[in-house]
Design a protein around this motif. Structure first.
Motif, short mmCIF file in Angstrom:
data_model
loop_
_atom_site.label_atom_id
_atom_site.label_comp_id
_atom_site.label_asym_id
_atom_site.label_seq_id
_atom_site.Cartn_x
_atom_site.Cartn_y
_atom_site.Cartn_z
N LEU A 163 39.97 3.53 12.76
CA LEU A 163 39.97 2.98 14.11
C LEU A 163 39.41 1.57 14.19
O LEU A 163 39.80 0.79 15.07
N TYR A 164 38.52 1.24 13.27
CA TYR A 164 37.77 -0.01 13.39
C TYR A 164 37.99 -0.89 12.17
O TYR A 164 37.27 -0.77 11.17
N PRO A 165 38.98 -1.76 12.21
CA PRO A 165 39.22 -2.67 11.08
C PRO A 165 38.07 -3.67 10.93
O PRO A 165 37.34 -3.94 11.88
N TRP A 166 37.97 -4.23 9.73
CA TRP A 166 36.86 -5.11 9.39
C TRP A 166 37.38 -6.19 8.46
O TRP A 166 38.06 -5.88 7.48
N PRO A 167 37.13 -7.47 8.73
CA PRO A 167 37.74 -8.53 7.91
C PRO A 167 37.31 -8.54 6.47
O PRO A 167 37.99 -9.12 5.62
N GLY A 168 36.18 -7.90 6.14
CA GLY A 168 35.75 -7.84 4.75
C GLY A 168 36.22 -6.61 4.01
O GLY A 168 35.82 -6.37 2.86
N ASP A 169 37.09 -5.82 4.60
CA ASP A 169 37.54 -4.54 4.03
C ASP A 169 38.38 -4.77 2.78
O ASP A 169 39.40 -5.45 2.81
N LYS A 170 37.98 -4.16 1.65
CA LYS A 170 38.78 -4.22 0.42
C LYS A 170 39.89 -3.16 0.41
O LYS A 170 40.77 -3.22 -0.43
N ASP A 295 28.86 -8.09 13.78
CA ASP A 295 29.19 -7.17 12.69
C ASP A 295 30.41 -7.64 11.89
O ASP A 295 30.77 -7.02 10.90
N HIS A 296 31.04 -8.71 12.32
CA HIS A 296 32.15 -9.28 11.57
C HIS A 296 31.77 -10.57 10.86
O HIS A 296 32.63 -11.33 10.42
N ALA A 297 30.47 -10.82 10.73
CA ALA A 297 30.00 -12.02 10.04
C ALA A 297 30.04 -11.76 8.53
O ALA A 297 29.03 -11.61 7.87
N VAL A 298 31.26 -11.69 8.00
CA VAL A 298 31.48 -11.41 6.58
C VAL A 298 32.55 -12.38 6.08
O VAL A 298 33.20 -13.08 6.86
N TRP A 299 32.72 -12.41 4.77
CA TRP A 299 33.77 -13.26 4.20
C TRP A 299 35.12 -12.57 4.36
O TRP A 299 35.33 -11.49 3.82
N PRO A 300 36.04 -13.15 5.09
CA PRO A 300 37.34 -12.49 5.34
C PRO A 300 38.15 -12.31 4.07
O PRO A 300 38.21 -13.19 3.21
N ARG A 301 38.81 -11.15 3.97
CA ARG A 301 39.65 -10.80 2.82
C ARG A 301 41.07 -10.46 3.30
O ARG A 301 41.25 -9.85 4.35
N TYR A 302 42.04 -10.81 2.48
CA TYR A 302 43.44 -10.50 2.81
C TYR A 302 43.68 -8.99 2.81
O TYR A 302 44.51 -8.48 3.57
N SER A 303 42.98 -8.26 1.93
CA SER A 303 43.19 -6.82 1.83
C SER A 303 42.91 -6.10 3.13
O SER A 303 43.39 -4.99 3.35
N MET A 412 46.78 -7.52 14.44
CA MET A 412 47.05 -8.05 13.12
C MET A 412 47.38 -6.96 12.11
O MET A 412 48.08 -7.21 11.12
N LEU A 413 46.91 -5.75 12.33
CA LEU A 413 47.21 -4.66 11.41
C LEU A 413 48.70 -4.37 11.33
O LEU A 413 49.18 -3.79 10.35
N THR A 414 49.45 -4.72 12.35
CA THR A 414 50.90 -4.47 12.36
C THR A 414 51.72 -5.73 12.08
O THR A 414 52.94 -5.65 11.95
N ALA A 415 51.05 -6.90 11.98
CA ALA A 415 51.78 -8.17 11.96
C ALA A 415 52.62 -8.36 10.71
O ALA A 415 53.65 -9.05 10.75
N SER A 416 52.21 -7.80 9.56
CA SER A 416 52.92 -8.04 8.31
C SER A 416 53.94 -6.96 7.97
O SER A 416 54.65 -7.08 6.97
N ALA A 417 54.01 -5.90 8.77
CA ALA A 417 54.97 -4.83 8.50
C ALA A 417 56.38 -5.37 8.62
O ALA A 417 56.77 -5.87 9.67
N PHE A 418 57.16 -5.26 7.55
CA PHE A 418 58.48 -5.89 7.50
C PHE A 418 59.61 -4.87 7.46
O PHE A 418 60.48 -4.86 8.32
N ILE A 419 59.60 -3.99 6.46
CA ILE A 419 60.67 -2.99 6.33
C ILE A 419 60.05 -1.60 6.34
O ILE A 419 59.46 -1.17 5.35
N PRO A 420 60.13 -0.90 7.46
CA PRO A 420 59.60 0.47 7.50
C PRO A 420 60.46 1.41 6.66
O PRO A 420 61.64 1.15 6.42
N ARG A 421 59.85 2.47 6.20
CA ARG A 421 60.53 3.50 5.39
C ARG A 421 61.19 2.91 4.15
O ARG A 421 62.26 3.33 3.74
#
Length: 585
Positions: A163-170, A295-303, A412-421
């Motif tokens: 439910l709660y995305p985080w920019p430092g999430d690997k 709580d988002h004061a972290v180094w942002p990661r692409y992952s 942003m969690l949905t922004a890169s979805a290109f070809i479903p299924r």
């Protein structure tokens, strides 16, 4: 847009001019249509509709996908590098497409990746926090590969979570690996079945932070007043923020953490301009000078799936790749700071091994402590359609800012979805050479390289096996380049060995950094120039006396996707693009 066409037994379009604004708008519109329209396209094809109409519908969808990818390849620049990663899911074991699929119908599936750099006009997909403040640039990194959703968890409230995305999430979630069943009791892996996979198209805008306060808004940004000295610092561009949006400090995963900014890259000799990790001499706390919530004061990661901006430029990327003296895994914390001990020096020349390893390090997904590779996070829909008040600290304009930022994260969690299924993604490459062995049934056909692959049962044993059936792609170790490489006959073996070392990192000839052919994984890197196996040269003009780092002339894309109404039905499309300036002599 003017185009030219060449014949290789198939059609290939190559852009000859830059893209107009109208063309860019068309591409964006097509991406949106591809990403959201698949279900609608298939929905019109019911069980009673003739097979011919189904094929026609699939062909229209495939044409949209091809159009977007061709436009991206047309903007590819050799000022960056190219990485093609071939991988079989689940270590080469059969993967079910849907729950209950009979075991005898399951098959091995490819989850390849490709990364390259582009020039053009690019803009972040993130919703602007203030009107007119969006990260834009004329350089970008493009990545295609399968994404990885998090298992649904409606209870956990601490980020990073479903439910709660985080920019430092690997996003190194063992229960979310592509094709694997979850190992934790009560957890369902949303990526276990191939018909639930999604191919991502992730564009990272490369943009240097604006000097001084040139990009600081004049008007307040919610509760942040630019007329206040301390508050104005939060609105400035930093290594971790551009145009009020989160940014990664590098395209290289090894350089994302703890980067401080003090000018540009070091040029050696103790130069004053440095970008690196903090040391005792150059301390920096976590990036708290930002518009983000605490709580988002972290180094942002692409992952994390939340970041599509980097504060590195193509010039920075080339400098690191061609001059780095240590591999990503062993570079010390102060390597890029100009401090004592081992340090980065842009006047040095990287070995083949180090240059190649840093190119691979630009892949956006992370590894865990067991060296297991994961993928970038995405979701098909935002997990939270409304931001709960428990996440909003403060009231008034402060609450509005926090809410707007967290809503942008969800989007942003949905922004890169290109070809479903997307049940399979295969990337293969070629120098444009043909098979030269007259005894080979493929004699005269174009050679394609990647993992060994057969597409039909040519020996009639009831199985498709690249070891026994006629292959449509070979491992490069079986390349037939005699008569194609423009080298003296006595140097042919040496040149083929060089290509293996440079492109695939395989040892031989004193290289000492390769390995055996892996039937489930191959990583091909195409860089700037070949510095040789070892070098201790200090020469800024080193490119003038070295051989080229060869690039493919052609790239072949094969994509399979499942009907959302009937996962037992899969369709496959394939097309070929030409790489400007590719090929070997």
């Amino acid at each position: 847009m003017e185009r030219r066409r060449r014949q290789f037994g198939f059609a290939m379009d190559v852009a000859a001019t830059a893209f107009t604004l109208m063309e860019m708008m068309v591409v964006v519109a097509i991406v949106i249509l591809v990403a959201t329209g698949m279900a609608a396209i298939f929905a019109s094809v019911g069980d009673t509709v003739a097979a011919g109409q189904r094929i026609s519908t699939v062909n229209r969808y495939a044409a949209l996908v091809e159009t977007v990818m061709r436009e991206d390849f047309a903007r590819l620049t050799r000022d960056g590098f190219l990485v093609i990663r071939n991988e079989k899911a689940v270590n080469g074991n059969p993967v079910p497409s849907y729950p209950g699929e009979p075991e005898d119908q399951r098959r091995v599936r490819r989850i390849d990746e490709i990364l390259f750099f582009m020039r053009g006009d690019f803009v972040s997909a993130r919703r602007p926090l203030a009107p007119g403040y969006t990260a834009v640039g004329n350089e970008a990194r493009m990545y295609y590969g399968h994404g990885q959703r998090r298992p649904e968890d409606l209870v956990r409230t601490q980020a990073p979570s479903y439910l709660y995305p985080w920019p430092g999430d690997k996003n190194t979630v063992v229960d979310a690996r592509l094709g694997w069943p979850a190992t934790t009791a009560g957890v369902e892996n949303p990526n276990q079945y191939a018909s639930d996979w999604t191919l991502l198209r992730h564009q990272t805008v490369l943009v240097a932070p604006a000097a001084g306060e040139s990009r600081v808004p004049r008007d307040p940004v919610f509760d942040i007043d630019p007329n206040s000295f301390n508050e104005r610092k939060r609105l400035k561009d930093h290594a971790w923020q551009v145009a009020l949006q989160p940014a990664a400090q590098s395209v290289f995963r090894a350089r994302i953490d703890d980067v401080y900014e003090q000018g540009g890259l070091s040029t050696g000799g103790g130069g004053t301009g440095n970008i690196g990790r903090p040391t005792a001499s150059y301390p920096l706390t976590r990036p708290t000078i930002t518009v983000r919530q605490g709580d988002h004061a972290v180094w942002p990661r692409y992952s994390s799936g939340l970041v599509d901006v980097s504060t590195e430029t193509l010039a920075d990327i080339r400098s690191i790749t061609t001059a780095v003296g240590l591999p990503p895994a062993t570079a010390p914390n102060d390597y890029f700071t100009g401090g004592g001990g081992a340090r980065f020096d842009a006047t040095q020349v990287a070995t083949r091994q180090n240059a190649r390893l840093w190119m691979l390090d630009a892949m956006p997904a992370e590894y865990d402590t067991n060296n297991t590779r994961y993928r970038m996070r995405y979701e098909t829909v935002p997990p939270l359609l409304g931001i709960p008040e428990s996440l909003i600290l403060g009231g008034g304009a402060t609450a509005d800012r926090v809410r707007a930022y967290r809503e942008a994260d969800q989007e942003m969690l949905t922004a890169s979805a290109f070809i479903p299924r997307c049940t399979e993604f295969i990337v293969e490459w070629s120098f444009g050479s043909t098979y030269t062995d007259t005894a080979d049934p493929r004699f005269g056909q174009i050679q394609w390289f990647g993992l060994d692959r057969a597409q039909e049962d040519t020996n009639g044993d009831g199985q498709i096996n690249p070891q026994s059936d006629l292959r449509v792609a070979d491992d490069f170790s079986r390349a037939q380049l005699a008569g194609f490489l423009d080298v003296p006959q006595g140097e042919f073996g040496q040149e083929v060995n060089r290509l293996n070392q440079v492109i695939l990192g395989r040892g031989g000839g004193g290289g000492g950094f390769g390995g055996l052919v892996n039937q489930n994984l191959a990583e091909a890197a195409f860089g700037y120039y070949d510095p040789g196996v070892n070098t201790n040269t200090t020469d800024m003009n080193h490119t003038d006396d070295d051989e080229a780092w060869p690039w493919p002339k052609l790239v072949r894309i094969t994509i399979s996707f499942a009907d959302p109404n009937d996962p037992t039905i899969e369709a496959t499309t394939q097309f070929v693009v030409e790489i400007p300036g590719g090929g070997v002599e």
